[in-house]
Each structure stands twice: as C-alpha cells, then as structure tokens.
Design an enzyme around this catalytic site. Structure first.
Site, short mmCIF file in Angstrom:
data_model
loop_
_atom_site.label_atom_id
_atom_site.label_comp_id
_atom_site.label_asym_id
_atom_site.label_seq_id
_atom_site.Cartn_x
_atom_site.Cartn_y
_atom_site.Cartn_z
CD GLU A 3 -2.95 -1.17 0.35
OE1 GLU A 3 -3.09 -0.17 -0.37
OE2 GLU A 3 -3.66 -2.17 0.26
CB CYS A 36 -1.73 7.21 1.07
SG CYS A 36 -3.11 6.46 1.92
P1 NAD Z 1 8.33 4.74 4.84
O1 NAD Z 1 8.40 3.90 3.62
O2 NAD Z 1 9.45 5.65 5.13
O3 NAD Z 1 8.17 3.82 6.14
C1 NAD Z 1 7.10 2.92 6.29
C2 NAD Z 1 7.51 1.80 7.22
O4 NAD Z 1 8.54 1.02 6.60
C3 NAD Z 1 8.10 2.28 8.55
O5 NAD Z 1 7.63 1.43 9.57
C4 NAD Z 1 9.60 2.12 8.34
O6 NAD Z 1 10.33 1.95 9.53
C5 NAD Z 1 9.64 0.86 7.50
N1 NAD Z 1 10.85 0.67 6.69
C6 NAD Z 1 11.72 1.61 6.25
N2 NAD Z 1 12.70 1.03 5.52
C7 NAD Z 1 12.44 -0.29 5.49
C8 NAD Z 1 13.07 -1.42 4.88
N3 NAD Z 1 14.18 -1.29 4.13
N4 NAD Z 1 12.52 -2.64 5.05
C9 NAD Z 1 11.37 -2.79 5.77
N5 NAD Z 1 10.74 -1.76 6.39
C10 NAD Z 1 11.26 -0.53 6.24
O7 NAD Z 1 6.96 5.53 4.75
P2 NAD Z 1 6.40 6.61 5.78
O8 NAD Z 1 7.14 7.88 5.62
O9 NAD Z 1 6.28 6.01 7.14
O10 NAD Z 1 4.90 6.79 5.24
C11 NAD Z 1 4.55 7.70 4.27
C12 NAD Z 1 4.26 6.99 2.95
O11 NAD Z 1 3.27 6.00 3.17
C13 NAD Z 1 3.66 7.91 1.91
O12 NAD Z 1 4.25 7.67 0.67
C14 NAD Z 1 2.20 7.53 1.89
O13 NAD Z 1 1.53 7.80 0.69
C15 NAD Z 1 2.27 6.08 2.18
N6 NAD Z 1 1.01 5.59 2.71
C16 NAD Z 1 0.26 4.78 1.92
C17 NAD Z 1 -0.96 4.32 2.38
C18 NAD Z 1 -1.83 3.42 1.54
O14 NAD Z 1 -2.76 2.85 2.07
N7 NAD Z 1 -1.58 3.29 0.25
C19 NAD Z 1 -1.41 4.68 3.65
C20 NAD Z 1 -0.61 5.50 4.42
C21 NAD Z 1 0.61 5.94 3.94
#
Ligand code: NAD
Length: 528
Positions: A244, A278
């Site tokens: 997502e 998002c």
């Molecule tokens: P992010 O990708 O920086 O982090 C998300 C999660 O992934 C965190 O828990 C982080 O610690 C973890 N993570 C980071 N690197 C990783 C790796 N290499 N392996 C595994 N896990 C890892 O995103 P964010 O800044 O927390 O969230 C914002 C983003 O999320 C935006 O792009 C937003 O659009 C998206 N988002 C999407 C939805 C949806 O339903 N489509 C909902 C909410 C947010």
C-alpha cells in the site's frame, strides 16, 4: 524533531518527539534482528492454537480489545496528536472511530466472509466430482506500517489478520513508536493469548529484519521507495507481499459540480492530516468555465482555517510530522514558483510556532502536469489547481501519473460521474466524495501502478490474509477415470471426441459420446 534512533548504555532506542513542540514523547528499546526472529518463532508456535479457535472466540478477543480502546479513547487520541502532530479532532475522526468500526465489523462478519465456497465444476459434476474452496490462515503475518494514521492502519490490519486465524508481528513506524506500543498494550489488556500479537519497535532495519524473518506474508504500507526494496527482498524467499504505497490523487471538478461542496471537499481533502494522507487531494483539475469562482472559494476557505497545536479542540490544521516531510513541501512549492505557478495563499513555513514543524495551508494556481509538485507525491498541505477544457482532457490529465490510489469526480450528474470514474486508473474512484473510504472497513483499499498491489480492507483485503485451498472429491470410485492408462487407437478416438464434444460444456454434445464411454469403461474394467 521526529523519531531518532539513539544509543544509550550500549543499547539502541527509538526516541519519539512531538513535532509540534520538539519535546520528547517517549522512548522504546529498538529490537535486534535476533529479537525479531524470536518474535516470529513465538508467533508461529502460538498460531497452532490460535487458528483452532472458532471465529466467535477470536471475535470476542477483538471486541474486548475494542472495549479497551474505547475506554482509553481520549488518552489515545492525545498520544496520536502528540506523536505525529495531527489535530486531536482528526485523531478521533480518522484514526479511532474508523478502526473501532472496522473491529466490530470483522469480529462479527469474518466467519461469513470466509465461509467455504462450493464451486461449479460443469460436466465433471455428472461424473460424481465436486469442489470446494476453504480459506486457511496463511500463518504468521508481518505488518509494517507508516506514521500518518498510526493507529487505524496497523490496528485495522492486525484485527483482520487475527480474525483470519493468523498470528501477527507488527513493526510500527519509528515516528509513532509509542502508538505502536499502545496497540500491543490494548490487546494485552484484552487478554489476548501470549505471542498471538508481537510488537517489534524500531526503524527501517527492524522492518527489513521482519521481511527476512520467515513470516508467511508481509503487509506493507509506506513509501514507494521502501515498498520496492521490500518487494525485491521478499522475492528471494517468495514471501508474498501486499504493498500500500503513495498517491498523487486527482480531483476532477466538472462544469456542473456543486461548487460550494466541491470547494469545501477540496480544502478538507488537501489539508486534513496536514495533507499527509496517501489519498489526499494532491491535484485539482477544474473546468475552465468555473475555475475562477472555484478557486476564489477555495482560497477564501483556506484562509479561514485555524492552524495551531493539534491538542486544541478547534485546531483544523496542525503541525506536519517531521522536518524531512516539511522540506519536501518547501521544495515542491519553490519548484511551483520557479515553473510559473502562482501561490494564492500560504506558501511558507508557519513561523508562529518556532519549535514545531508547521507549514501554512497553501493553494497554488496555474499548475500544469509538467511541474514537479504535480508528478511527485508532496504529502503536505498544498493544493495545486489546474484547468481543463473538456472531460476527455480531464481524464487524460488525471491518468497522466505513475500512481493510482484514489481519485474523485465532482458532478451533479451521477451517471456521468460513474462513466468518468470508470475511465480513471485508480484503486478507488469517488463521485462527489474525497479521500475517506479507507475509513469504511467493508470496502477494498489499494492502488494501481506505483500505488502498490494487493488490497487491505473489505472481503478482498481479508482474502489477502488466507490461503485459498481447493478440496476436490470424487464420489464415483467404482470406475477408473477414462483418461487414465492404458491408451490405444480407440482411446485416442475417444479423446478426440472429448475435445470436440465434452469440451463444449454441453450435456447434449457429451451424450453423443455415450457408446464410446461405455466401451472404454468395459475395457478398463477388464484390464485392472
Ligand atoms: P516509509 O516507507 O518511510 O516507512 C514505512 C515503514 O517502513 C516504517 O515502519 C519504516 O520503519 C519501515 N521501513 C523503512 N525502511 C524499510 C526497509 N528497508 N525494510 C522494511 N521496512 C522498512 O513511509 P512513511 O514515511 O512512514 O509513510 C509515508 C508513505 O506511506 C507515503 O508515501 C504515503 O503515501 C504512504 N502511505 C500509503 C498508504 C496506503 O494505504 N496506500 C497509507 C498510508 C501511507
């Protein structure tokens, strides 16, 4: 300040800060790779008993957890607001209320949604065959979640995974580590059996450790960049993943739209959660005949918004979640200016709050799809407005993106709205609505293109958390199957007949093969 990973006394900790004040909210031990593996091993052991529980009993645990959350509603809302900056009103309306609704829905309905299904098998039914699909749990589900809806996203997915008979290891965002712990506490207070839910705190490295820990499925919500890394690593062990990811969601305002409603929706859709949803309205396309009046209303309403600390009840726009996020917004706004767009209101950091990460709600006129802020996810309080001349133009502009999460169409003509909606490439397209359907647990959530794949929520989301198993039964065991060994010229002729007649699906056509069938049966009974 947002979350940092600090080393204290030789141990790593996640330190979480309030982005509105810069003050520390709390700190928590960061899990090591070994601890992640151990949590998964414990969850695997616990899954054996958990999966045997009837849906009714699993549902009771969920409903108890729901009661615990309800009893702690205000303190939880305050924690969400302190940790990621959103207004307390939105912590209640967009995190707590929707997830309470989702919990009651899946606690009550999962059994029906996962009921075994009988399949039609066509003419094979005349041969005594029947097929059923049963939905078995996948095992241990790893959930990796973001900070923007720090309660509703992970808690909703945990609920659905548990109801499907899985156990879960959750890795919440490090930015909202304390809310992540809260989810664990809620279930503990609800008396959930030990190790059915494990919470491992920490940053990206802990998430990465979860991906390689041997879980049976990864449910990831976050950025495109992280999603791609996870998909690549998970591919090595063929661990299935639901992604997502981000969005660049368009709003199309047709000539016959209710202008007042569309303007109010645009302002809420772009600025709720400081634009860090998002499915935020990230691009507005308005018909040229109404563009001026629509823009005037949007600017007027934006200027009336109250920006303040999220803890105040009347705050509408609060702080952003982190300095890093604010920098992206500043970059996009600067780029809009350079590219010739016009800042109609806002456009800068709000310096009334010197210790916080506040950006003014910003409306931008004269935007075009070539500008960076119309192509890359901004994830902040900006609303760029572009104009279109006819509906096919609007659809083309809306689809001119690598994302495809949600979109909206505004028109009084619902039938035309539906027709336009079907032409837009996005997982959810709303007619006369924006953003909010993640809040409806019954409807599927997920995107096309770089917005990811797989679904959460609704029956489709529940299906991601089970392995469909096909059970096929033959009741006519007195005859060997006519396609088994042995073969000869007659059988080859029979198989020609099967291809010509049986494969039509017509009983009448197949009946013409009866003499050949009988001959074959007699022959096979003679030669065991
Ligand atoms: P992010 O990708 O920086 O982090 C998300 C999660 O992934 C965190 O828990 C982080 O610690 C973890 N993570 C980071 N690197 C990783 C790796 N290499 N392996 C595994 N896990 C890892 O995103 P964010 O800044 O927390 O969230 C914002 C983003 O999320 C935006 O792009 C937003 O659009 C998206 N988002 C999407 C939805 C949806 O339903 N489509 C909902 C909410 C947010």
């Amino acid at each position: 300040m947002s979350a940092t990973i600090a080393t204290s006394f030789g141990k790593e900790e996640v330190v979480s800060f309030n982005p509105a004040t810069g003050q520390e909210v709390g700190r928590v031990h960061q899990a090591s790779e070994r601890e992640v593996k151990e949590a998964v091993a414990r969850a695997r052991e616990a899954q054996k008993e958990w999966s045997k529980l009837p849906f009714r009993v699993r549902g009771k645990y969920i409903m108890r957890a729901r009661e615990v959350l309800l009893a702690q509603m205000d303190e939880t809302a305050r924690l969400i607001c302190d940790e990621m900056g959103k207004p307390v009103a939105e912590a209640l309306s967009a995190d707590i209320a929707p997830v309470l609704d989702l919990m009651q829905y899946f606690a009550r309905k999962s059994e029906r949604l996962l009921r075994p299904e009988k399949l039609g098998v066509g003419l094979y039914g005349w041969l005594g065959r029947s097929s059923k699909i049963i939905y078995t749990p996948v095992g241990v589900v790893g959930i990796i979640s973001p900070w923007n809806f720090p309660l509703s996203i992970p808690l909703g997915e945990v609920t659905m995974a548990l109801m499907a008979g899985n156990t879960v290891v959750l890795k919440p965002s490090e930015v909202t580590a304390m809310v992540g712990l809260k989810i664990g506490e809620i279930f503990e207070k609800a008396g959930l059996p030990e190790n059915v839910l494990g919470v491992v705190s920490g940053g990206g490295s802990v998430g990465a450790a979860l991906v390689t820990s041997g879980v049976d499925k990864i449910m990831f919500t976050g950025s495109v960049a992280t999603g791609k890394k996870i998909a690549a690593v998970a591919a090595e062990s063929l661990t299935p993943v639901v992604l997502e990811l981000g969005g660049k969601d368009p709003m199309i305002v047709c000539r016959d739209a209710d202008l007042e409603m569309a303007a109010r929706a645009a302002v809420w859709g772009a600025f709720t959660n400081s634009g860090q949803a998002c499915s935020s309205v990230e691009r507005v396309y308005v018909h040229n005949s109404i563009a001026q009046e629509f823009t005037r209303r949007v600017v007027e309403k934006t200027m009336e918004l109250t920006q303040n600390y999220g803890s105040d009840a009347d705050t509408e726009v609060a702080s952003m979640s982190s300095e890093r996020q604010l920098k992206i917004v500043e970059d996009h706004v600067e780029d809009f200016k350079k590219a010739g767009a016009e800042i109609l209101t806002g456009g800068a950091r709000n310096n009334v709050f010197p210790d916080g990460v506040f950006f003014e709600p910003t409306v931008i006129g004269g935007a075009t799809n070539e500008m960076r802020g119309m192509r890359e996810e901004t994830f902040g309080p900006t609303m760029p407005i572009a104009v279109f001349v006819d509906e096919s133009d609007a659809v083309r502009l809306a689809n001119d993106t690598e994302f495809g999460l949600t979109a909206s169409v505004w028109t009084k003509d619902i039938a035309r709205g539906r027709t336009l909606a079907a032409q837009i490439r996005a997982g959810t397209v709303m007619v006369n609505e924006v953003l909010y359907t993640h809040g409806i647990g019954q409807t599927p959530w997920g995107g096309f293109g770089h917005s990811g794949y797989g679904r959460t929520h609704g029956r489709l989301g529940l299906m991601e958390l089970v392995a469909p198993q096909h059970i096929h039964v033959n009741r006519f065991t007195i005859f060997a199957d006519m396609w088994w060994f042995n073969y000869n010229a007659d059988t080859v002729e029979l198989f020609r007949g099967l291809a010509r007649r049986f494969a039509t699906g017509s009983l009448f056509q197949t009946a013409m093969l009866l003499p050949q069938f009988l001959k074959r049966i007699r022959e096979m009974r003679r030669k065991p």
